[in-house]
Scaffold this motif. Structure first.
Motif, PDB file in Angstrom:
ATOM      1  N   GLU A  59       0.824  -1.205   0.000  1.00  0.00           N
ATOM      2  CA  GLU A  59       0.000   0.000   0.000  1.00  0.00           C
ATOM      3  C   GLU A  59       0.860   1.257   0.000  1.00  0.00           C
ATOM      4  O   GLU A  59       1.997   1.245   0.478  1.00  0.00           O
ATOM      5  N   SER A  60       0.284   2.341  -0.495  1.00  0.00           N
ATOM      6  CA  SER A  60       0.916   3.654  -0.442  1.00  0.00           C
ATOM      7  C   SER A  60      -0.174   4.722  -0.467  1.00  0.00           C
ATOM      8  O   SER A  60      -1.337   4.421  -0.777  1.00  0.00           O
ATOM      9  N   GLY A  61       0.213   5.953  -0.130  1.00  0.00           N
ATOM     10  CA  GLY A  61      -0.715   7.067  -0.250  1.00  0.00           C
ATOM     11  C   GLY A  61      -1.304   7.584   1.041  1.00  0.00           C
ATOM     12  O   GLY A  61      -2.047   8.568   1.031  1.00  0.00           O
ATOM     13  N   ALA A  80      -0.372  -1.952  -4.789  1.00  0.00           N
ATOM     14  CA  ALA A  80       0.264  -2.632  -5.913  1.00  0.00           C
ATOM     15  C   ALA A  80       0.397  -4.109  -5.575  1.00  0.00           C
ATOM     16  O   ALA A  80       0.907  -4.463  -4.508  1.00  0.00           O
ATOM     17  N   ALA A  81      -0.056  -4.947  -6.490  1.00  0.00           N
ATOM     18  CA  ALA A  81      -0.033  -6.390  -6.259  1.00  0.00           C
ATOM     19  C   ALA A  81       0.934  -7.074  -7.205  1.00  0.00           C
ATOM     20  O   ALA A  81       1.027  -6.721  -8.383  1.00  0.00           O
ATOM     21  N   THR A 117      -3.273  -3.133  -9.858  1.00  0.00           N
ATOM     22  CA  THR A 117      -3.429  -2.159  -8.786  1.00  0.00           C
ATOM     23  C   THR A 117      -4.894  -2.015  -8.379  1.00  0.00           C
ATOM     24  O   THR A 117      -5.807  -2.224  -9.183  1.00  0.00           O
ATOM     25  N   VAL A 118      -5.091  -1.676  -7.129  1.00  0.00           N
ATOM     26  CA  VAL A 118      -6.411  -1.322  -6.624  1.00  0.00           C
ATOM     27  C   VAL A 118      -6.253  -0.029  -5.823  1.00  0.00           C
ATOM     28  O   VAL A 118      -5.244   0.169  -5.136  1.00  0.00           O
ATOM     29  N   ALA A 155      -6.312  -5.999   0.857  1.00  0.00           N
ATOM     30  CA  ALA A 155      -6.427  -7.440   1.040  1.00  0.00           C
ATOM     31  C   ALA A 155      -6.935  -8.112  -0.232  1.00  0.00           C
ATOM     32  O   ALA A 155      -7.712  -7.516  -0.985  1.00  0.00           O
ATOM     33  N   ALA A 156      -6.492  -9.339  -0.437  1.00  0.00           N
ATOM     34  CA  ALA A 156      -6.912 -10.128  -1.600  1.00  0.00           C
ATOM     35  C   ALA A 156      -7.548 -11.424  -1.114  1.00  0.00           C
ATOM     36  O   ALA A 156      -6.985 -12.108  -0.257  1.00  0.00           O
ATOM     37  N   GLY A 157      -8.707 -11.742  -1.685  1.00  0.00           N
ATOM     38  CA  GLY A 157      -9.403 -12.935  -1.242  1.00  0.00           C
ATOM     39  C   GLY A 157     -10.304 -13.512  -2.303  1.00  0.00           C
ATOM     40  O   GLY A 157     -10.137 -13.233  -3.496  1.00  0.00           O
TER      41      GLY A 157
END
Length: 123
Positions: free
Chosen positions: A6-8, A23-24, A78-79, A97-99
């Motif tokens: 994560e960033s920002g 960023a993934a 990216t999300v 999170a990714a699921g």
């Protein structure tokens, strides 16, 4: 395997805006339901927003509906979370999170987490 960064995050005054990015890495990003959670000191981790694999469906906690917008770019892995009209009660560490996305509001649903980014909203 998915790695998330994560960033920002940062410090902003009430009423201001911030945009968080995640960023993934990993080829399975496109197959993952993605979400943002947040956790304030002494509180449990709570669902903020989620987005389906294609981006066609989005979901929000009532507390952020109308103020936050989640989006994803599968070509860039990216999300993002656009946060407007921020309030002091939005202060927390925000996690990507990714699921799978069945019970998308539950942290237990997610196998992969970022390290978090701090968002602080001053009054």
């Amino acid at each position: 395997q998915v790695q998330l960064v994560e960033s920002g995050g940062g410090l902003v005054q009430a009423g201001g805006s911030l945009r968080l990015s995640c960023a993934a890495s990993g080829r399975t990003f496109i197959s993952r339901f993605m979400a943002w959670f947040r956790q304030a000191p002494g509180e449990e981790r709570e669902f903020v927003a989620g987005i389906s694999r294609s981006g066609a469906n989005t979901y929000y906690a009532d507390s952020v509906k109308g103020r936050f917008t989640i989006s994803r770019d599968n070509a860039k892995n990216t999300v993002s979370l656009q946060m407007n009209s921020l309030k002091p009660e939005d202060t927390a560490i925000y996690y990507c999170a990714a699921g799978i996305g069945v019970n998308y509001y539950s942290p237990d649903e997610y196998a992969y987490w970022g390290q978090g980014t701090q968002v602080t909203v001053s009054s």
